[in-house]
Each structure stands twice: as C-alpha cells, then as structure tokens.
Design a protein around this motif. Sequence first.
Motif, short mmCIF file in Angstrom:
data_model
loop_
_atom_site.label_atom_id
_atom_site.label_comp_id
_atom_site.label_asym_id
_atom_site.label_seq_id
_atom_site.Cartn_x
_atom_site.Cartn_y
_atom_site.Cartn_z
N PRO A 214 42.58 50.68 35.99
CA PRO A 214 43.47 49.84 35.17
C PRO A 214 44.74 50.57 34.77
O PRO A 214 45.84 49.99 34.80
CB PRO A 214 42.62 49.54 33.93
CG PRO A 214 41.23 49.76 34.34
CD PRO A 214 41.25 50.82 35.39
N THR B 296 51.46 39.26 36.68
CA THR B 296 50.29 39.21 37.57
C THR B 296 49.60 40.57 37.62
O THR B 296 48.37 40.67 37.51
CB THR B 296 50.73 38.82 38.99
OG1 THR B 296 51.63 37.73 38.89
CG2 THR B 296 49.55 38.43 39.83
N ARG C 296 47.74 41.24 34.37
CA ARG C 296 46.48 40.51 34.31
C ARG C 296 45.44 41.14 35.22
O ARG C 296 44.25 41.23 34.86
CB ARG C 296 46.68 39.04 34.70
CG ARG C 296 47.50 38.24 33.72
CD ARG C 296 47.01 38.42 32.31
NE ARG C 296 45.74 37.77 32.06
CZ ARG C 296 45.60 36.64 31.38
NH1 ARG C 296 46.66 36.06 30.87
NH2 ARG C 296 44.41 36.12 31.20
N LEU C 297 45.89 41.61 36.38
CA LEU C 297 44.97 42.27 37.31
C LEU C 297 44.36 43.50 36.64
O LEU C 297 43.14 43.73 36.71
CB LEU C 297 45.73 42.67 38.58
CG LEU C 297 44.92 43.34 39.67
CD1 LEU C 297 43.92 42.36 40.26
CD2 LEU C 297 45.82 43.89 40.77
N GLN D 251 43.97 44.03 33.44
CA GLN D 251 43.02 43.58 32.42
C GLN D 251 41.70 43.15 33.04
O GLN D 251 40.63 43.47 32.54
CB GLN D 251 43.61 42.39 31.65
CG GLN D 251 44.55 42.80 30.55
CD GLN D 251 45.16 41.59 29.88
OE1 GLN D 251 44.83 40.45 30.20
NE2 GLN D 251 46.07 41.83 28.96
N TRP D 252 41.83 42.43 34.16
CA TRP D 252 40.63 41.91 34.82
C TRP D 252 39.76 43.08 35.31
O TRP D 252 38.54 43.09 35.11
CB TRP D 252 41.05 41.01 35.98
CG TRP D 252 39.92 40.45 36.77
CD1 TRP D 252 39.10 39.42 36.39
CD2 TRP D 252 39.46 40.88 38.05
NE1 TRP D 252 38.18 39.19 37.36
CE2 TRP D 252 38.37 40.06 38.39
CE3 TRP D 252 39.88 41.85 38.95
CZ2 TRP D 252 37.68 40.20 39.59
CZ3 TRP D 252 39.20 42.01 40.15
CH2 TRP D 252 38.11 41.18 40.46
N VAL D 253 40.42 44.07 35.94
CA VAL D 253 39.67 45.22 36.44
C VAL D 253 38.99 45.95 35.29
O VAL D 253 37.82 46.33 35.37
CB VAL D 253 40.62 46.18 37.20
CG1 VAL D 253 39.91 47.48 37.53
CG2 VAL D 253 41.14 45.53 38.45
N GLN D 254 39.74 46.07 34.17
CA GLN D 254 39.17 46.78 33.03
C GLN D 254 37.96 46.02 32.45
O GLN D 254 36.94 46.62 32.15
CB GLN D 254 40.24 46.93 31.95
CG GLN D 254 39.88 47.97 30.92
CD GLN D 254 41.11 48.47 30.19
OE1 GLN D 254 42.07 47.74 30.04
NE2 GLN D 254 41.06 49.71 29.73
N ALA D 255 38.11 44.71 32.36
CA ALA D 255 37.00 43.90 31.84
C ALA D 255 35.79 44.00 32.76
O ALA D 255 34.64 44.11 32.31
CB ALA D 255 37.44 42.45 31.71
N ARG D 256 36.05 43.99 34.07
CA ARG D 256 34.96 44.08 35.04
C ARG D 256 34.25 45.42 34.91
O ARG D 256 33.03 45.50 34.99
CB ARG D 256 35.53 43.91 36.45
CG ARG D 256 34.66 43.11 37.38
CD ARG D 256 35.34 43.00 38.69
NE ARG D 256 35.34 44.30 39.35
CZ ARG D 256 34.91 44.50 40.59
NH1 ARG D 256 34.46 43.49 41.30
NH2 ARG D 256 34.95 45.68 41.13
#
Lengths: 298, 216
Positions: free
Chosen positions: A209, A265, A268-269, A271-276
Amino acid sequence: MSQQETVLFDAQGPKARRRTAIGTVVGALVLIAVAVLVVLRLAGQGQFSMELWGPLINPGNENFELVWGVIGEGIVNTIKAALVAMTLSVVIGTLIAVARLSLGRYARIPLIGVVEVFRGLPVVVLVYLCVRALPDAGVDLSGLPGGQVFWGLIIGLTAYNMVIFAEVVRAGVASLPRGQREAALATGLTNGQAMRIILLPQAFRIMLPAIISQLVVVLKDTSLVVFVANFDELLSQGESIIRNLDNPIQTFTVVALLYIAINYTLGRLAQWVQARQARGSTAKATGGDDLVPVRDGA
Amino acid sequence: MSPVIENLDLYVDGFLTSLSIIVVAMVGSLLLGTLIAAFRVSPVPPLRAFGTFWVSTFRNTPLSVVLFFCAFGLPELGINRTFYFFGVLGLILYTSAFVCEAIRSGINSVSAGQAEAARSIGLNFSQSLRFVVLPQALRTVVPPLGSVIIAMFKNSAVVGAFGVGGDLWSTGQTLTSARGYETLPIFIGVAIGFLLITLPAGALLQVIERKVAIAR
C-alpha cells in the motif's frame, strides 16, 4: 452514525437531530450559493462558451482529435516517467535499506547522512539539478532512449524517492517478528539469504500500500518538470494547448480532472490492498495493520 | 562554492522570502486544514461531503496545477492579486487537504471504547472530550502533521519556481540566467538554503514526537 463519529459526539437526541437538520439545510444552501456565484461569474466572463470548451469536449470540433492526441501523449509520458522513476526508486531504496540494516553501527552513519540530506531537499530542486547541472558536470544522458530531459527528470525523482523507500523498506523489515530471521538463520541460511528469501518478500507485501501511495506522489511530481525544461508530460501538454487555444480555465480543468482520475484510482487501490492485507494472514502474523507508515505529505 | 559566497546577501534575502512564504502558508494551511477536518467529522452531511470533495481534489492534483489554476483561473473570477498571493494561496489550498487528513486520522485513532469508558465513569460530554479523547488525538496527530508541514516547507520551492520572485529559487534563477553563473554551485547553494530549514525542522519534530509519544 458509523462507529468513528461516536468518539466525538454522542448518539443524537431529538434536539440535536433538529439542529443537525437545520445545519444540513443551511450548509447546503451556503455551498449551493457559492457554487452558483462562481458559475455566474464564469458565465459572465463567457467562460462556458463552446469556443473555449469545444476542442476539449465536443467530438465534432475540428481540433478535438488533435487536442486529445496531445493530451493522450502527455498522459503516456507522465505515466511512463512515473513508472520508471518508481521502479528505480524501489530497487535502489531496497539496496540502501539492506545496506543500512546490515552495516555496523558506525559504518551506517554516512549512509544515514545521505538519506537525511536527500529527504530534506525539495524534489523540484533535485529535478532542476539533474536536468540542468548534470550535463554541465559532464554526464551525457542525451544518448539514452527518451533523451536528456526525460532521464534528468527520472534521476531527480529517483534521488528524492529512493531514500523515502529506503525508510519504508527498513520499517517493513523491522516490523517483521524477530523469529522470522532467527528461524531462517537456524535452518542454515546466511544473513544475506535470510534477508533475500525470508525477510524482504514479507516486507514487500506489507509495504505494497505504501508503494502504491508513493506512486501517486511520484505521478504528481512529474509535472514539476514544467518549471525546469521542455518535456511532453500532461501538464506541459496542457500548457501548449493553452498557448494555441487560449483557454486556460478549460484546459487546466481537464488536466486537473485527469490527474485526479488517475491518482484517485491509485489511492483507492492502495486502500483496497491494505484492507485485504488487514484481513489476510500477514497482518495477523505480524501483529496488526498499519505497520508501515503511509506518508503522503508531498 | 565561491559564487555562493560572492552573492551571500542575495541568498540571505531569498532565504528570508522563502521563510515568509513558509510561515504564512503554515498558519494558513493549519487553520484551513483544521476547518476542513471539522467539516469531515461533523454530523452535517453537506459539510462532510464538501470536506471529502475538498480532500480528494487537492490531494490528487499536482501542486503545480493548483498554482496554475490560482494564477490563471482566479483573475477570471475577478480576483487580481500578485503572484506572491496566488503562490501562497495555492500552497495553502494544497497543504490544507493533507493537514485535514492528518488531523482526521488522529481523531479516528481514538477508539470508541475510550469515550464510552469516560462516559461510564461519570464524565460529561465536554469533560470526556477534554480529558480523554482530545489529549490522545492530539498526540497521535503530531507525527503525521509534522511530516505534512515539513513536506510543505519543501513544496515552497515549487511556489518559488512558479515565479513568486525574490525567494531562494528565484535567487538561483537570477544568478544562473541573468548573471551567467554555472548552475551546479548556485543551485547547491539553493539546496543548502532549504536544508537549513528542513533539517532543523525534522530534528525538532523528532524531539516533539518523543515528548508526546504514548505507549499503547
């Protein structure tokens, strides 16, 4: 109300709800009024005329294809410069971090000095030095594919970002449990092997991230070359459109929107990776998320 | 290094102008960023939406684009000022988004249980904010806020490059283009000027961080 707001204020009773409702209406009215004022002002100056906007938004306009060809080239060059600078920064940053982690207490002092100096310099000054002063110093980059300005920009951006990555990698490796390295050494791996096979791959996963967030910073910083030399990245291309069509507000709006679209974009990517990852096993094994500081103040 | 020493007075002037940009922008962006952060955590939906819009706009736009917008867009709205004004304004707008996010993340880092615990031992709302929530939030805010501000110090060079005039960057430009000095020594002088600001600021930040750090 989601959970995070309950720290600042209590669940609302009827009175507070009424106040919130009033605030909502008043706030919305004020915002709308400001927006209307700006739009009226712009309209009064004729800023919404199709003459100014046409080449950017009307596919039927004679200049439309030309303008978007120029912008497209700018986007490609911006992304190319950002990716090359990013790759070099990650590679060199990793080398610096590994050197810093494996050197002795006193041997690493000069390295820390270099890191601190590069971290303290404005990136625009570094880019300027690399584009303008490197040729004076006898470093000829014009033979490389992309030309002198491109590589000057790349080296400037890399010099700035590699030390940031060195810190990110160091934090990533430091955040791994000590047992990882101990177990690697116990199975007979050398120090270097343990770093390469066991520690760095895990650190990179945690860092992903931060790497993506830094890509946003690098992408924005490519536009600084506009103050230094001619290079056909997005902002410079926008400027050359403005020189020809004389529509600064319209073109800068489109350029800004393009930057925002790309960077939003990417953000958000990240954030998404971090959440995953926070859900995944790595985070559990290392004792939590947010281990690598994602610093986005640049 | 002799070109730098020969023109030391120009460098000092440039340094002071850069310092003035930094001080004005720091005060401005801290105030504006705090206001936007208040919007973003307020219970009023339009203000929250505005805060989100503000942050995602200014965080994702390059500072150079923000500056160009201020200098070429605002005159169209009838706002005509000096480049110094537009430069500092652009820097404030840009930095406020990062300040806002630093503050908001600090507030969010205080877990809801802290406030609940404060209420359950009988503190009223303002007491629980004053004694429990804000002290923790402010301490968590210090490191990210500090690095945002130091990044802003460095970004002031972009404002200089944009053409404010009289600052460190312009000093370098004048000496190289108008007076024909070589680029390398002159801009190393400029770089040293910035290091004189950022390195002490970084050291100060570390001291403050250590002072306010909490073990959690």
